[in-house]
Design a protein around this motif. Sequence first.
Motif, short mmCIF file in Angstrom:
data_model
loop_
_atom_site.label_atom_id
_atom_site.label_comp_id
_atom_site.label_asym_id
_atom_site.label_seq_id
_atom_site.Cartn_x
_atom_site.Cartn_y
_atom_site.Cartn_z
N GLN A 53 0.85 -1.20 -0.08
CA GLN A 53 -0.01 -0.13 0.03
C GLN A 53 0.83 1.34 -0.03
OE1 GLN A 53 -3.20 0.25 -0.35
NE2 GLN A 53 -3.92 -1.63 -0.17
N VAL A 54 2.03 1.34 0.52
CA VAL A 54 2.84 2.39 0.80
C VAL A 54 3.68 2.62 -0.66
CG1 VAL A 54 4.99 3.29 1.42
CG2 VAL A 54 3.62 2.31 2.97
N VAL A 55 4.04 1.59 -1.29
CA VAL A 55 4.34 1.98 -2.88
C VAL A 55 3.17 2.24 -3.87
CG1 VAL A 55 5.31 0.43 -4.69
CG2 VAL A 55 6.14 -0.09 -2.35
N TYR A 56 2.33 1.87 -3.54
CA TYR A 56 0.96 1.99 -4.29
C TYR A 56 0.60 3.64 -4.08
CZ TYR A 56 -4.05 2.32 -5.52
OH TYR A 56 -5.16 2.41 -5.93
N MET A 57 0.56 4.11 -2.99
CA MET A 57 0.45 5.38 -2.47
C MET A 57 1.34 6.23 -3.20
SD MET A 57 -0.13 6.72 1.32
CE MET A 57 1.55 6.10 1.87
#
Length: 475
Positions: A53-57
């Motif tokens: 989710q952090v990479v996606y964010m």
Amino acid sequence: MRHLVRLGAHPAALAYSMTTLGAGMMNSIFSFYYVKLFLNKYKISEGAFHQSQVVYMVWNAVNDPLFGYMQDNSRVPCCSQRRLSILYGAPFYALAFLLTWFPWRSYSPGDWLSGFHLMVALCAFDGMLTFVLLAQCALFAEISAHHQSRLRLIKYNQVASLIGSSSVLFCGLLSNNMDDFAAFQGFAVLVAVLACGCMLYTGLHSESRFDAKGSAPGSPGPNDQDPGPAPLSFNAVASMTGQIMTNKDFQLFVLMNFFQVFLVAFCNNFTMIFAEHLIPPDVLPSLAKSFMYGAGFICPQMLVLGAHRLLRDVGYYKLILLTFYVEAGMALVMLMLGPQHYYVLALFLTANMILIQAAFSLFNLPLADIIDSDLQKYKRSSPLSSMVFGTNALFTKPAQSLAPMLVVTILNHYDYEHLKETAATADPRALESLHSTMFYLVCLVPLVVASLQVLAWRPFSIRDSHTVDLKYIDG
């Protein structure tokens, strides 16, 4: 499609809305099922989920202004012409959608590959979604400057979204809410093919009036040696971005929209999980829940279609503000009633999804007005449509990751990671604590967020665009 045109359908609005139909079919299924799929079936660890989710964010925030700059300033036709961006992006968008639903091997609990799978699937799907839908958003502002024409686009859009959103209902019915995973995968393939065909229709038949200027009499033809406008320097891009970001109405809209994106992600990702835990199957069986989930995606479009006259007479500003008050009021009433009123809770979950999605469907109208205002204020030769939409997304898209990260962290703090598999044999006190937490999330998140949205939206100054038929002259 020709038969629809012969029956009186508006060609430009029909072509525009076909991308909404295709994207609606895929986006509804993706946003509603991917969290449950990776948590419950692929058994991803909390750490891997957060890392993905952090990479996606980060990617989610960066790709919108990046693609916005490309589409507003590129000399390459597949980027600079909105319809060609949709035409060439559609097949890759459909393939990225399918990437999620087919595991790369049989995952064991906490398998690192399931985390990598989620990261790749999220970034690929959002990248192609952004490339295609950013071009469509720009088309919304560029097809016409007439308020009535834009309302017609909204109307066609909502019909297309109504049909597209029904994919969640049919998917739930055919796959027993994803319990029959093979049927789910087959339906996903069918949706990808249909969605791709719909978006290709837009790519072949839709036009921006600013694209049309290039083929006007006296303008350079395709074989002329006019190289076109020079690409903008970094300083020019930074200056234009600064002009957009210092617009007070844009700042207020972005703040309000951030909270709306958070709420949409919260409802889409967790309504099914909350309903399965808080509403017993003997009270609401799986079939009834399938219709409940389908209504949460279908009814928003029906609500917006029904409010078409109000949009024309009252304007979007007051309607959006009204939805915030109603959302906060419903959440407060549900909180006071408590979790034991199962049918009221089911109605609240459904009505909350409907209102949040319905309000979100109107957000292209204020953004289009902000684009018009920017065009007039700085006397630009053409609107910075993609850059405005992209800059808005830069600040609002991170909420799509923050919502699942925050909720999963809270749920796992109450041992959801283990209780989701052993609910029948779990310690009743631990299960009751988890269900109590879920109920407070269901009530307090909409209550707090809607209250913050009221504070952010009230000062917005562009309130009367529905009373002005034309804000600038179509070229």
